[in-house]
Each structure stands twice: as C-alpha cells, then as structure tokens.
Enzyme design. Structure first.
Site, PDB file in Angstrom:
ATOM      1  N   HIS A 190       0.786  -1.321  -0.063  1.00 42.82           N
ATOM      2  CA  HIS A 190      -0.161  -0.057  -0.101  1.00 42.82           C
ATOM      3  C   HIS A 190       0.936   1.330  -0.008  1.00 42.82           C
ATOM      4  CE1 HIS A 190      -3.779   1.957   1.639  1.00 42.82           C
ATOM      5  NE2 HIS A 190      -3.167   2.974   0.888  1.00 42.82           N
ATOM      6  N   GLU A 223      -2.616  -1.713  -3.216  1.00 44.19           N
ATOM      7  CA  GLU A 223      -3.766  -0.905  -2.550  1.00 44.19           C
ATOM      8  C   GLU A 223      -3.379   0.518  -2.562  1.00 44.19           C
ATOM      9  OE1 GLU A 223      -3.952  -2.456   1.639  1.00 44.19           O
ATOM     10  OE2 GLU A 223      -4.603  -4.447   1.079  1.00 44.19           O
ATOM     11  N   HIS A 243      -7.351  -7.009   7.260  1.00 46.12           N
ATOM     12  CA  HIS A 243      -6.908  -6.118   8.394  1.00 46.12           C
ATOM     13  C   HIS A 243      -7.091  -6.914   9.735  1.00 46.12           C
ATOM     14  CE1 HIS A 243      -6.343  -1.752   8.786  1.00 46.12           C
ATOM     15  NE2 HIS A 243      -6.492  -1.801  10.173  1.00 46.12           N
TER      16      HIS A 243
END
Length: 248
Positions: A44, A76, A200
C-alpha cells in the site's frame, strides 16, 4: 479450495525506513514468503512513502515475474491520478481501491458505494481495461443496497474490512458477532457475483473463525499480524502457519 494468502509487506518496509539503510530488505522478505507458499504480495504505497516506497514496486514486480510467475501482485491505495499512473506502470494482477485520506495511519472503513459509485466507475473501467482485477474495500456490515452499488461500479471483488473482527481478539463472544456480520456481507457479495477478499488485523488465531463465516473467501491480505509473528518464528515458518490456519 482454501483462500489464498497475500503477504502485505508494509510493516517490513516501515521497519526498514527507520534508518537510511537497505535492511530489512522488502524484496528479500517477499522472496522468502513466496518460497514458503504465499500466493502473492501486497503493498500500500502512500503519497509520503512512509513505508513502501515507489522505488520498491519495480523490484517486487520483477521478483514475481522472474522467480514466482504463478504469484500475484496486489497494490492498494486511494485512486489519485498519481496512484493510478503508478499501478499502470507496475501492472499488478490486482488493484485494491481504498477510501483512505492520505494522512490516515491505516485503512479503517470501506467505500460508501452508493454515494461514490459515480466516482469509482470510471476508475474501475480504466484499470480493468489494462487487464487488472479490481477489488474495493468494503465495510463489514455493508447493506444489500451498498453491495449492489459496488457491483454497479464494475469491480470484480470486494475486500471486507476485518478490523472490528480482529479487534475482538480478547472477546470471543464479540468476535463471533463480528464474524456473523462479515458472513452476511460476504453472502450478499457472492450473490451479486462479486468475489470476496478480506484483510485487516487477521491472525493465526482468528483466521479459522473467518473461514468458517466466509466459506467462499478468495483471498486474505495480511501484514501487521503476520510480520509480528515473523519476528518470533521467521518469515517462512510464519507463512506456513498462516496457510495452515486458512484450512479452517
């Protein structure tokens, strides 16, 4: 078939960035993870490059192409023009779009699909035109209307935000409640023809419960918990532990 495991390397990069030195090597740890059986790598890259740096992306792309061509690269991020240009240069197999403010420490909510469908639709089309699978970050308790709006963007998958589930690590009853929410949303997504990813705060301990709640789970992206375990067990052994946990 068990869900695939994509190892998020952001925490490794954040540790590296504490010093102006090239270790721990993001690419070397990615290589160990893939050699141990991980199905892909996730990053990310944020605008301030506080963990993954833009310069890491060509190295990770080359690692997969040259040594692990069966693996996938997942990038991401929030779809700014700079981010979109970055992924178009890198050509990951999957792009996961998140609604983060650039200053956020980490992703903590899904897209409001009904409200931002018109914004997402051309972005999704642009990425898919270039051959990339598109996944959209999704709240764990998204409504049927929201899931229909997600489908209307043209996306291939949603990624369920599992933070509330992972946050109940010391509350089994609460974790079960959160798992049921995820299961309901996942079924709505599956009924709408969307693949289901998740990510997550997932761990070896809570993965089996997630798999039971979402039996058609396609992929999990795991960084913080996996990296923490790798400090104790080593990256290769940790990947194998997580793969075993995905068996349910």
């Amino acid at each position: 078939m068990p869900a695939k495991l994509s190892v998020n390397l952001n925490a490794v990069a954040m540790l590296r960035n504490r010093r102006d030195l090239p270790w721990p090597s993001v690419t070397a740890l990615g290589r160990i993870a893939l050699a141990a059986g991980a199905h892909g790598l996730t990053v990310h890259p944020r605008p301030d490059q506080r963990h993954i740096r833009f310069s890491d992306l060509p190295d990770l792309r080359a690692l997969i192409d040259d040594e692990f061509p069966q693996a996938e690269f997942n990038i991401e991020g929030y779809p700014t023009e700079d981010f979109l240009a970055l992924v178009e240069r890198t050509q990951p197999e999957q792009v996961t779009l998140v609604p983060d403010d650039p200053a956020q420490a980490t992703s903590d909510h899904g897209w409001p699909f009904e409200r931002q469908g018109n914004f997402l639709r051309p972005v999704v089309a642009r990425l898919k035109k270039r051959g990339m699978r598109v996944s959209l970050f999704c709240d764990p308790d998204a409504s049927e209307r929201e899931i229909e709006a997600a489908r209307g963007t043209g996306a291939d998958r949603v990624e369920l935000y599992t933070g509330p589930y992972g946050g109940r690590h010391d509350d089994p009853a609460g974790a079960e409640i959160e798992a049921r929410k995820l299961g309901i949303t996942a079924r709505l997504a599956d009924d709408a023809g969307l693949g289901v990813n998740a990510g997550h705060d997932l761990t070896v301990v809570n993965l089996p419960g997630l798999v039971r709640a979402v039996p058609h789970l396609a992929e999990v992206s795991i960084g913080h918990g996996l990296t923490a375990d790798a400090l104790e067990h080593g990256m290769a052994a940790t990947v194998k532990r997580f793969l075993a946990a995905l068996q349910g």
